[in-house]
Structure formats: C-alpha cells, structure tokens
Scaffold this motif. Structure first.
Motif, PDB file in Angstrom:
ATOM      1  N   CYS A  89     -26.293  47.397   2.191  1.00  0.00           N
ATOM      2  CA  CYS A  89     -25.908  46.621   1.014  1.00  0.00           C
ATOM      3  C   CYS A  89     -25.648  47.543  -0.174  1.00  0.00           C
ATOM      4  CB  CYS A  89     -27.000  45.627   0.643  1.00  0.00           C
ATOM      5  SG  CYS A  89     -27.268  44.327   1.880  1.00  0.00           S
ATOM      6  N   SER A  90     -24.689  47.174  -0.993  1.00  0.00           N
ATOM      7  CA  SER A  90     -24.377  47.897  -2.214  1.00  0.00           C
ATOM      8  C   SER A  90     -24.680  47.016  -3.410  1.00  0.00           C
ATOM      9  CB  SER A  90     -22.905  48.304  -2.231  1.00  0.00           C
ATOM     10  OG  SER A  90     -22.616  49.189  -1.164  1.00  0.00           O
ATOM     11  N   VAL A  91     -25.002  47.655  -4.528  1.00  0.00           N
ATOM     12  CA  VAL A  91     -25.393  46.938  -5.741  1.00  0.00           C
ATOM     13  C   VAL A  91     -24.364  47.229  -6.835  1.00  0.00           C
ATOM     14  CG1 VAL A  91     -27.214  46.583  -7.445  1.00  0.00           C
ATOM     15  CG2 VAL A  91     -27.815  47.190  -5.087  1.00  0.00           C
ATOM     16  N   PHE A  92     -23.922  46.170  -7.508  1.00  0.00           N
ATOM     17  CA  PHE A  92     -22.896  46.315  -8.545  1.00  0.00           C
ATOM     18  C   PHE A  92     -23.308  45.589  -9.817  1.00  0.00           C
ATOM     19  CE2 PHE A  92     -20.892  46.383  -4.385  1.00  0.00           C
ATOM     20  CZ  PHE A  92     -20.101  47.511  -4.444  1.00  0.00           C
ATOM     21  N   LEU A  93     -22.865  46.116 -10.939  1.00  0.00           N
ATOM     22  CA  LEU A  93     -23.021  45.436 -12.227  1.00  0.00           C
ATOM     23  C   LEU A  93     -21.639  45.316 -12.842  1.00  0.00           C
ATOM     24  CD1 LEU A  93     -25.326  44.415 -14.214  1.00  0.00           C
ATOM     25  CD2 LEU A  93     -24.817  46.501 -15.518  1.00  0.00           C
ATOM     26  N   SER A  94     -21.279  44.107 -13.237  1.00  0.00           N
ATOM     27  CA  SER A  94     -19.977  43.882 -13.868  1.00  0.00           C
ATOM     28  C   SER A  94     -20.169  43.311 -15.258  1.00  0.00           C
ATOM     29  CB  SER A  94     -19.119  42.920 -13.041  1.00  0.00           C
ATOM     30  OG  SER A  94     -19.435  41.574 -13.355  1.00  0.00           O
TER      31      SER A  94
END
Length: 226
Positions: A89-94
């Motif tokens: 899993c990858s973690v992103f902030l937008s």
C-alpha cells in the motif's frame, strides 16, 4: 505480477448507471459516476489524463499553502506507511483540488503507480479522473473506498483507493489522506479495514494540527473526546 484487464463492459455499465434518471438515488457511487459524466463531461473509456501532473514549482507553492498541516501529517503518514507499506500500500496526501503533494510509496510499486498518474503532482479531482478515492472524498467531504471497478475510468480499475478528509481547526476541508494499492491480493474486506485505519490517521492529523494551531492555549476536552 499478472494484471487482469478491466471488464470489456465496464465503460458501458458506468454509462448506463450514470445516465439513468435515478443515478443520484441509487447510491453515492452512482451519483459520483453521474457527476463525472454530466457535470465534468468525462467518458469512462477515454484515453489521456494520466499526464495531468503539475510542475515542481507549482507543487512547491501548494506545499507552502498547506503549511502546518503538511508538517503535522508527515509523522502520521510515516506511521501509516510503516503499517501498510509491506502489504503493497502507498500513502498519499492531496490538497483540496486533488493534487498529490506528498507520498510514501513502496519501491516495487513506484513505476506502476506513477504510470497510473498517482504520484506527487498528479491531479486526482473528480473533474479530471472521475470517481476515485481522492476526488470523490473531496466532493463528498467524507471517507470513501473506491475499490477497483468502482472507479469511473476503466484505466483506474486496477486500483483500490481509500480516502479520508482532513479538516482544519475551523472545520474546513484542507486535505485528503489516501491509501491506494494495485496489488491483486488486496481483497475488499481488507480494503474496508484499511479504510478505517486511514480515517483514524486523518483524525490524528486533525487533533495534532488543532493542538499546534492553539499552542499555548488551554484546550478543554469533553467526556467523549479521545
């Protein structure tokens, strides 16, 4: 890792649901598909949009605009990635326009996610990508799970995306925390468990940000507060 192509009828199924008169009443997913087609004029099988990425200078401006939220989110994203990264899993902030401004990504999945446009500078608003874990979270200001063929675009159906809103100290939406995976072995029940973890992490960012915003002031907590 083998990749199954999206069902041939995915685009037609999306069109059928989105263009029906009862789309908004069927489900929040159907309502999002309808927005994607009717409001934004998107087509579920249209090419392109993967190159909708901003230049480094623009990303820098957006990072500066988030300020304290970006700094507060970093350790939370680190912990979230430490828990889920080994599962692919990858973690992103937008930001609130769906632009990815920070991420944590396993090396093995880096190329695959970048090819999908899910990387720093990628634009994942509903207006650009249709129904997805970041853009739909922004549109509805609530946590969402968009699992594989629930995505609007057929090119995004290889992904499972779990997004949660982050609100600032005044209650305004300021960012979206998202965990996404292209792994074939990520089941829908597991995605549901991840979604709760993402929501908890987003609430932690909010709590840490609130304390930082009002540092030096007395903060009263109610009996139900964590």
């Amino acid at each position: 890792m083998n990749r199954e192509k999206p069902p041939v009828d995915h685009a037609e199924r999306v069109r059928s649901v989105a263009l029906s008169r009862s789309a908004a009443a069927q489900s929040s997913l159907a309502a999002s598909w309808a927005r994607s087609m009717k409001t934004y004029g998107l087509e579920p099988d249209a090419p392109g949009s993967r190159d909708a990425r901003l230049e480094a200078s623009e990303i820098g401006h957006r990072r500066d605009a988030l300020g304290r939220i970006l700094a507060t989110s970093a350790p939370v994203m680190d912990r979230l990635y430490a828990s889920l990264g080994l599962a692919g899993c990858s973690v992103f902030l937008s930001d609130t326009e769906g632009v990815v401004i920070d991420h944590r990504m396993p090396g093995g999945d880096d190329a695959m996610l970048r090819a999908a446009g899910l990387c720093e500078g990628g634009v994942w608003s509903e207006a650009v990508q249709g129904t997805n874990g970041i853009g739909t979270c922004i549109a509805e200001e609530r946590a969402v799970t968009i699992y594989r063929d629930q995505h609007f675009h057929d090119r995004n159906t290889v992904m499972a995306c779990m997004g949660a809103p982050v609100f600032d100290e005044h209650g305004a939406l300021v960012a979206v925390l998202d965990v996404s995976s292209c792994r074939d072995d990520l089941t829908q029940p597991f995605a549901t468990l991840i979604a709760q973890t993402v929501t908890d992490a987003a609430r932690q960012i909010e709590a840490d940000h609130f304390q930082s915003a009002f540092a030096g002031r007395r903060i009263l907590r109610g009996a139900g507060d964590g």
